[in-house]
Design a protein around this motif. Structure first.
Motif, short mmCIF file in Angstrom:
data_model
loop_
_atom_site.label_atom_id
_atom_site.label_comp_id
_atom_site.label_asym_id
_atom_site.label_seq_id
_atom_site.Cartn_x
_atom_site.Cartn_y
_atom_site.Cartn_z
N LEU A 126 0.84 -1.20 0.00
CA LEU A 126 0.00 0.00 0.00
C LEU A 126 0.88 1.26 0.00
O LEU A 126 0.65 2.22 -0.75
N GLU A 127 1.91 1.24 0.84
CA GLU A 127 2.79 2.41 0.94
C GLU A 127 3.55 2.66 -0.36
O GLU A 127 3.75 3.80 -0.77
N LEU A 128 3.97 1.59 -1.01
CA LEU A 128 4.64 1.74 -2.31
C LEU A 128 3.68 2.37 -3.32
O LEU A 128 4.03 3.29 -4.05
N ILE A 129 2.44 1.86 -3.33
CA ILE A 129 1.47 2.36 -4.31
C ILE A 129 1.22 3.84 -4.11
O ILE A 129 1.27 4.64 -5.05
N TRP A 130 1.01 4.27 -2.84
CA TRP A 130 0.68 5.69 -2.66
C TRP A 130 1.90 6.59 -2.76
O TRP A 130 1.80 7.79 -2.70
N THR A 131 3.09 6.02 -2.89
CA THR A 131 4.27 6.83 -3.18
C THR A 131 4.52 6.89 -4.68
O THR A 131 4.77 7.97 -5.25
N VAL A 132 4.43 5.73 -5.31
CA VAL A 132 4.81 5.65 -6.73
C VAL A 132 3.80 6.41 -7.62
O VAL A 132 4.20 7.16 -8.52
N PRO A 150 1.78 9.10 -7.02
CA PRO A 150 2.00 10.57 -7.06
C PRO A 150 3.30 10.95 -7.75
O PRO A 150 3.34 11.97 -8.46
N VAL A 151 4.36 10.15 -7.57
CA VAL A 151 5.62 10.48 -8.23
C VAL A 151 5.42 10.45 -9.75
O VAL A 151 5.87 11.35 -10.47
N LEU A 152 4.71 9.44 -10.24
CA LEU A 152 4.46 9.35 -11.68
C LEU A 152 3.62 10.53 -12.16
O LEU A 152 3.89 11.12 -13.22
N ILE A 153 2.59 10.89 -11.38
CA ILE A 153 1.74 12.02 -11.78
C ILE A 153 2.57 13.31 -11.87
O ILE A 153 2.51 14.04 -12.86
N LEU A 154 3.39 13.56 -10.83
CA LEU A 154 4.20 14.79 -10.82
C LEU A 154 5.22 14.78 -11.96
O LEU A 154 5.44 15.80 -12.62
N ALA A 155 5.83 13.61 -12.21
CA ALA A 155 6.81 13.52 -13.30
C ALA A 155 6.11 13.81 -14.64
O ALA A 155 6.66 14.51 -15.50
N GLY A 156 4.90 13.29 -14.79
CA GLY A 156 4.14 13.53 -16.03
C GLY A 156 3.85 15.01 -16.21
O GLY A 156 4.07 15.58 -17.29
N ILE A 157 3.39 15.68 -15.13
CA ILE A 157 3.10 17.11 -15.21
C ILE A 157 4.37 17.89 -15.53
O ILE A 157 4.38 18.76 -16.40
N ALA A 158 5.48 17.54 -14.84
CA ALA A 158 6.73 18.27 -15.05
C ALA A 158 7.20 18.14 -16.50
O ALA A 158 7.60 19.13 -17.12
#
Ligand code: CUA
Length: 345
Positions: free
Chosen positions: A106-112, A114-122
């Protein structure tokens, strides 16, 4: 003596009538959003972009609204669903739920995620940046037009390479890159014409650059975007885009007229700069009245006040050239000087 901590928790809480409150809150939120959305033609979005850099900003805006909108609906939806699903149903407030510690997956999922979303936006932002920042190359027969933009208390002054000066309204040709050199001789202002790109501060002692290339003829409104004093709100501007041939005709005839002192520069400066504080008819406003004011007959005294300011009046004409100063003084004298008073200039 032994006292029980959190004693109040063990009393049965009084039932609260929440439904009407929740309904009222939801209704007012809906009204506010609907009102804001309907307030302008573009609703909550930026105005229709009229320049490539403004289009880039517009694309970024809508992608960010979509991504954050989806996240908002998911998060708030889950919040409401859980609040309803796990409501107390008469269970005591002191009863705790199961205490769970550590859940690697669960912790991996809620970290990975958001990281992917932010990387996509950036990466999307970085892919759009060159189109927003870089001035398009000037093609043959289509050189860039450079305009000096000065933010003053409380008007905008535009200086063209051929010596033409404009106040508050900037005239430009369509289809040609216009490069702005933005600065200020007094305090911070901010150049902001939303349909033609981003917002750029006008800072004393520094020159900021931006550009636009207007697609269609028209007048695009703007507003000083930095609080700069008592008449900040009146510091409006506009960019008027003319078809290239029409612009060229105006540009050369205006150059001749300003050199010959036959242009409307004096009137333009009065209405753009002086009238903001002294009133449209010189009747006085936050500045003293000019109508029948003896100083309007005294060219030398006027020049001193305009160049240096006095009391609360800013040095509005600190950067004016002789043509603009003379034109403005002539206009003030002709329009407001009491008859029969001789010129002290
Ligand atoms: Cu200039 Cu606000």
């Amino acid at each position: 003596m032994h006292t029980r901590p959190f004693r109040h928790l063990h009393r049965m809480p009084a039932p609260v009538r929440r439904k009407p409150l929740v309904l009222a809150a939801a209704l007012s939120l809906a009204l506010v959003v609907a009102g804001a959305a309907g307030a302008t033609p573009a609703g909550l979005g930026p105005p229709d972009p009229q320049s490539p850099n403004a289009s880039g900003i517009d694309d970024l805006y809508w992608v960010l609204v979509a991504v954050t909108g989806v996240i908002f609906v998911i998060v708030e939806g889950a919040l409401v669903a859980f609040a309803v699903r796990f409501r107390s149903r008469g269970r005591g407030r002191e009863v705790e739920g199961p205490q769970i510690r550590g859940h690697t997956r669960l912790e991996l999922i809620w970290t990975v995620i958001p990281v992917l979303i932010l990387a996509g936006i950036a990466s999307f932002v970085f892919s759009k940046l060159p189109g927003i920042k870089d001035v398009p190359a000037a093609s043959a027969g289509q050189s860039r037009l450079r305009v000096k933009v000065e933010g003053h208390q409380f008007y905008w002054e535009f200086k063209y390479p051929n010596g033409v000066v404009q106040v508050n309204r900037m005239r430009v040709p369509t289809g040609r890159p216009v490069v702005l050199e933005i600065t200020s001789p007094d305090v911070d202002h901010s150049w902001w014409v939303p349909a033609l790109g981003g917002k750029f501060d006008a800072i004393p002692g520094r020159t900021n650059h931006t550009w636009f290339k207007v697609r269609r003829p028209g007048t695009y409104p703007g507003q000083c975007g930095e609080f700069c004093g008592i008449q900040h709100a009146a510091m409006l501007t506009s960019v008027q885009a003319l078809p290239a041939a029409e612009f060229d005709r105006w540009f050369t005839s205006e150059e001749d007229a300003q050199k010959a002192g036959t242009s409307s520069l004096g009137s333009m400066t009065f209405h753009g700069a002086c009238a903001t504080c002294h009133g449209d008819k010189g009747q006085g406003f936050i500045g003293p009245r000019l109508d029948l004011n003896p100083i309007t007959a005294d060219a030398r005294a006027l020049a001193t006040v305009i160049r240096n300011g006095r009391n609360k009046m800013p040095a509005v004409g600190k950067t004016w050239d002789k043509q603009q100063l003379d034109a403005t003084i002539a206009y003030l004298k002709k329009r407001f000087a009491p008859k029969g008073v001789s010129s002290g200039g």
